[in-house]
Design a protein around this motif. Structure first.
Motif, mmCIF file in Angstrom:
data_model
loop_
_atom_site.group_PDB
_atom_site.id
_atom_site.type_symbol
_atom_site.label_atom_id
_atom_site.label_comp_id
_atom_site.label_asym_id
_atom_site.label_seq_id
_atom_site.Cartn_x
_atom_site.Cartn_y
_atom_site.Cartn_z
ATOM 1 N N PHE A 349 -3.627 5.353 1.772
ATOM 2 C CA PHE A 349 -4.497 4.449 1.010
ATOM 3 C C PHE A 349 -4.094 4.426 -0.462
ATOM 4 C CE2 PHE A 349 -7.121 3.765 4.575
ATOM 5 C CZ PHE A 349 -8.012 2.749 4.267
ATOM 6 N N CYS A 350 -3.749 5.574 -1.014
ATOM 7 C CA CYS A 350 -3.319 5.607 -2.426
ATOM 8 C C CYS A 350 -2.097 4.720 -2.640
ATOM 9 C CB CYS A 350 -2.994 7.045 -2.840
ATOM 10 S SG CYS A 350 -4.416 8.140 -2.938
ATOM 11 N N GLY A 351 -1.087 4.900 -1.779
ATOM 12 C CA GLY A 351 0.114 4.082 -1.892
ATOM 13 C C GLY A 351 -0.174 2.608 -1.671
ATOM 14 N N MET A 352 -1.051 2.303 -0.722
ATOM 15 C CA MET A 352 -1.383 0.909 -0.423
ATOM 16 C C MET A 352 -2.117 0.260 -1.597
ATOM 17 S SD MET A 352 -3.530 -0.630 2.780
ATOM 18 C CE MET A 352 -4.988 0.320 2.313
ATOM 19 N N PHE A 353 -3.050 0.981 -2.230
ATOM 20 C CA PHE A 353 -3.756 0.438 -3.392
ATOM 21 C C PHE A 353 -2.763 0.034 -4.479
ATOM 22 C CE2 PHE A 353 -7.659 3.123 -2.184
ATOM 23 C CZ PHE A 353 -8.263 2.044 -1.573
ATOM 24 N N ILE A 354 -1.805 0.904 -4.744
ATOM 25 C CA ILE A 354 -0.825 0.637 -5.809
ATOM 26 C C ILE A 354 0.074 -0.539 -5.421
ATOM 27 C CG2 ILE A 354 1.152 1.592 -7.063
ATOM 28 C CD1 ILE A 354 -0.157 4.364 -6.721
ATOM 29 N N THR A 355 0.568 -0.528 -4.172
ATOM 30 C CA THR A 355 1.487 -1.585 -3.736
ATOM 31 C C THR A 355 0.812 -2.949 -3.754
ATOM 32 O OG1 THR A 355 2.574 0.025 -2.281
ATOM 33 C CG2 THR A 355 3.050 -2.288 -1.898
ATOM 34 N N VAL A 356 -0.390 -3.047 -3.221
ATOM 35 C CA VAL A 356 -1.095 -4.329 -3.174
ATOM 36 C C VAL A 356 -1.443 -4.805 -4.584
ATOM 37 C CG1 VAL A 356 -3.194 -5.490 -2.401
ATOM 38 C CG2 VAL A 356 -1.976 -3.961 -0.853
ATOM 39 N N ASP A 357 -1.849 -3.881 -5.454
ATOM 40 C CA ASP A 357 -2.163 -4.266 -6.830
ATOM 41 C C ASP A 357 -0.914 -4.783 -7.540
ATOM 42 O OD1 ASP A 357 -4.243 -4.205 -9.038
ATOM 43 O OD2 ASP A 357 -2.659 -3.019 -9.970
ATOM 44 N N GLY A 358 0.222 -4.127 -7.282
ATOM 45 C CA GLY A 358 1.475 -4.610 -7.873
ATOM 46 C C GLY A 358 1.841 -5.993 -7.377
ATOM 47 N N PHE A 359 1.653 -6.236 -6.084
ATOM 48 C CA PHE A 359 1.943 -7.560 -5.525
ATOM 49 C C PHE A 359 1.004 -8.606 -6.114
ATOM 50 C CE2 PHE A 359 1.751 -10.618 -1.815
ATOM 51 C CZ PHE A 359 3.034 -11.115 -2.004
ATOM 52 N N ASN A 360 -0.258 -8.223 -6.336
ATOM 53 C CA ASN A 360 -1.194 -9.153 -6.977
ATOM 54 C C ASN A 360 -0.739 -9.527 -8.377
ATOM 55 O OD1 ASN A 360 -3.195 -9.686 -5.040
ATOM 56 N ND2 ASN A 360 -4.209 -7.732 -5.427
ATOM 57 N N ARG A 361 -0.131 -8.578 -9.074
ATOM 58 C CA ARG A 361 0.304 -8.817 -10.449
ATOM 59 C C ARG A 361 1.474 -9.789 -10.531
ATOM 60 N NH1 ARG A 361 -1.855 -5.326 -14.222
ATOM 61 N NH2 ARG A 361 -3.125 -3.660 -13.333
ATOM 62 N N THR A 362 2.202 -10.004 -9.433
ATOM 63 C CA THR A 362 3.290 -10.979 -9.465
ATOM 64 C C THR A 362 2.764 -12.401 -9.568
ATOM 65 O OG1 THR A 362 3.366 -11.198 -7.041
ATOM 66 C CG2 THR A 362 4.713 -9.460 -8.039
ATOM 67 N N GLY A 363 1.512 -12.619 -9.165
ATOM 68 C CA GLY A 363 0.912 -13.946 -9.215
ATOM 69 C C GLY A 363 1.069 -14.756 -7.944
ATOM 70 N N ILE A 364 1.833 -14.251 -6.980
ATOM 71 C CA ILE A 364 2.064 -15.002 -5.739
ATOM 72 C C ILE A 364 0.786 -15.159 -4.918
ATOM 73 C CG2 ILE A 364 3.255 -14.930 -3.507
ATOM 74 C CD1 ILE A 364 5.674 -13.853 -4.904
ATOM 75 N N PRO A 365 0.020 -14.071 -4.664
ATOM 76 C CA PRO A 365 -1.215 -14.252 -3.880
ATOM 77 C C PRO A 365 -2.173 -15.255 -4.510
ATOM 78 C CG PRO A 365 -0.666 -11.927 -4.035
ATOM 79 C CD PRO A 365 0.240 -12.657 -4.991
ATOM 80 N N ASN A 366 -2.264 -15.223 -5.838
ATOM 81 C CA ASN A 366 -3.173 -16.143 -6.520
ATOM 82 C C ASN A 366 -2.691 -17.590 -6.388
ATOM 83 O OD1 ASN A 366 -5.638 -16.072 -8.252
ATOM 84 N ND2 ASN A 366 -4.304 -17.191 -9.661
#
Length: 492
Positions: A349-366
């Motif tokens: 879960f720790c690794g997943m929180f960081i990875t997903v947050d990083g992917f969100n920061r790319t702007g692609i999901p938004n």
């Protein structure tokens, strides 16, 4: 949120893709490192590729969710030691009235147990026992294994502690335990009943076994699974635990367990003097009452935790407090109990929180959500249907927890623009659909894979539940149950 620079977008997608491959296919030939190492690798790459800073990575870890997950794990371990899951297993075969009655019991017991003890826990505990009951009554295992997996997923949707994605939704949204329960419980009940009816229709011929032929195969006698066979399927969130008795004490005064007590008793009991036999019986009695008192304390503590959650107390601290109370009441070194906690899941879960947050920061999901959002608003039936399809597909492609992390705040913000009540409804829709979506394919949820692997490895009673056999039932069941449940959740 605008897209980041091309380099950050590309590198962020690479890191997230590596995480996704290792999370969905943990034993890929070129890097069979598993889900936990895969999530840490994705998190590390997000920082090394400078998609996010180390400080942002630490801030992405959601401690309340980890605390709630840890607390519920410890409580589940103590409930296992207190024979709660043994009693659940015994309920399945107690005065059973045939194959269809047994199927209904499997659906009901697994759904209720999953809502209280998580779906993964329920599947680990009950799979092999259900296989034994089916084999000993000359019944096909497939309908009962599908009933266990699908009903566990549906049942786990009812509470925030039923599965990991619900934990994330409850903590992120701030919805209380009671509101969450009352919002989804009616849909869960109807969903379980609908799923049971689909199972009965699908396997009616297979379950219509001639009673006389059953009795012939069983030697003309009713087959009963012994209690000690149920206790052999004990659970810890990380792995199967040994079949230990409570605190090394006895849970029942059988002849074998009485011999253990006698070995621990004072030597003068065995001096041959018949007058000392009452002392032996007194030792047995004291041990029995100690175990009974300890079990009662475990059950009361768990009940107190559930009542506190319903009262709206902080879920993380309530679960942690219950866990600490149980550890204190054990009056032994806590190391043996804490070793059974699934720390690999917490690290995942720790690794997943960081990875997903990083992917969100790319702007692609938004950017992708901005394309879908105008057509997926929950103020129309068409919008709700499209949103459900998006959640259903993403939950099976990217797994349900990452889907919730990626979509949760966006769906809630879109609904919140309509009204505050719509925001809460959006979270409940996300919880319902992302959970039931696990029934679509064998790879849709961890509970399905647990049932499949446990059944395949079961000694003397092994059964191979294939991807296609699950899919033939999973597709119609998931679509029908999701649609019916959505109507109930939306009308709440």
């Amino acid at each position: 949120m605008a897209l980041e620079s091309t380099a950050k977008v590309v590198l962020g997608c690479v890191a997230f893709s590596i995480f996704w491959v290792l999370a969905v296919f943990p034993s890929v030939p070129f890097m069979p490192v598993g889900r936990t190492a895969g999530s840490l690798l994705g998190a590390m790459l997000m920082v090394l590729f400078r998609v996010m800073t180390p400080e942002q990575a630490y801030a992405a870890i959601d401690l309340p969710i980890l605390g709630l997950l840890f607390g519920t794990m410890v409580v589940s371990i103590f409930l296992e030691r207190a024979d709660m899951f043994q009693y659940l297993g015994s309920m399945l075969s107690w005065k059973s009235r045939g194959s269809k009655d047994l199927l209904f019991r499997v659906c009901l017991v697994s759904a209720v147990a999953s809502a209280l003890f998580t779906n993964d826990t329920t599947c680990v505990v009950l799979t092999e026992f259900i296989l034994k009951v089916a084999r000993q009554n000359n019944l096909p295992p497939q309908p009962f294994l599908l009933a266990l997996a699908s009903s566990s997923n549906i049942g786990s949707s009812a509470t925030p502690i039923g599965n990991p994605q619900n934990l994330v939704i409850a903590v992120t949204s701030g919805i209380s335990f009671g509101s969450f329960l009352f919002g989804i419980f009616p849909a869960m009940i109807v969903g379980v009943i609908t799923n049971t009816c689909i199972l009965l229709c699908y396997f009616w011929k297979h379950l219509s076994v001639d009673k006389e032929r059953d009795q012939e195969s069983a030697g003309g006698q009713d087959v009963v699974v012994a209690d000690d066979e149920v206790t052999s399927h004990r659970f810890t969130p990380a792995r199967m635990s040994r079949a230990n008795s409570v605190n090394g004490d006895v849970t029942r005064t059988t002849s074998r367990q009485r011999s253990v007590i006698i070995e621990d008793a004072p030597e003068h009991i065995f001096d041959g003097d018949e007058k000392e036999k009452p002392l032996e019986e007194e030792v047995v009695k004291q041990k029995k009452w100690k175990v009974l008192a300890w079990k009662t304390a475990v059950y009361l503590t768990t009940l107190g935790m559930l009542v506190s959650l319903l009262m709206g107390l902080n879920m993380s601290w309530t679960a942690i407090t219950a866990a600490l109370v149980l550890l204190a009441l054990d009056f032994t070194d806590a190391q043996a109990c804490l070793e059974k906690v699934s720390y690999s899941l917490l690290i995942f879960f720790c690794g997943m929180f960081i990875t997903v947050d990083g992917f969100n920061r790319t702007g692609i999901p938004n950017a992708l959500w901005e394309l879908v959002e105008p057509h997926a608003r929950i103020d129309s039936a068409k919008g709700i249907a499209l949103l459900a399809v998006v959640i259903l597909v993403l939950s099976n492609v990217a797994s349900n927890v990452p889907t919730v992390l990626l979509l949760g705040t966006r769906v809630a913000a879109s609904a919140g623009a309509i009204s505050p009540a719509s925001e809460k409804k959006a979270w409940l829709i996300l919880a319902w659909v992302s959970t039931v979506a696990g029934n679509l394919t064998l790879l849709g949820s961890a509970a399905n894979l647990i049932v499949c692997e446990q059944a395949r490895r079961a000694q003397f009673h092994g059964y191979n539940l294939t991807f296609w056999s699950h899919l033939r039932f999973g597709v119609p069941s998931t679509i029908i149950v999701t649609a019916i449940g959505l109507i109930i959740v939306v009308s709440y």
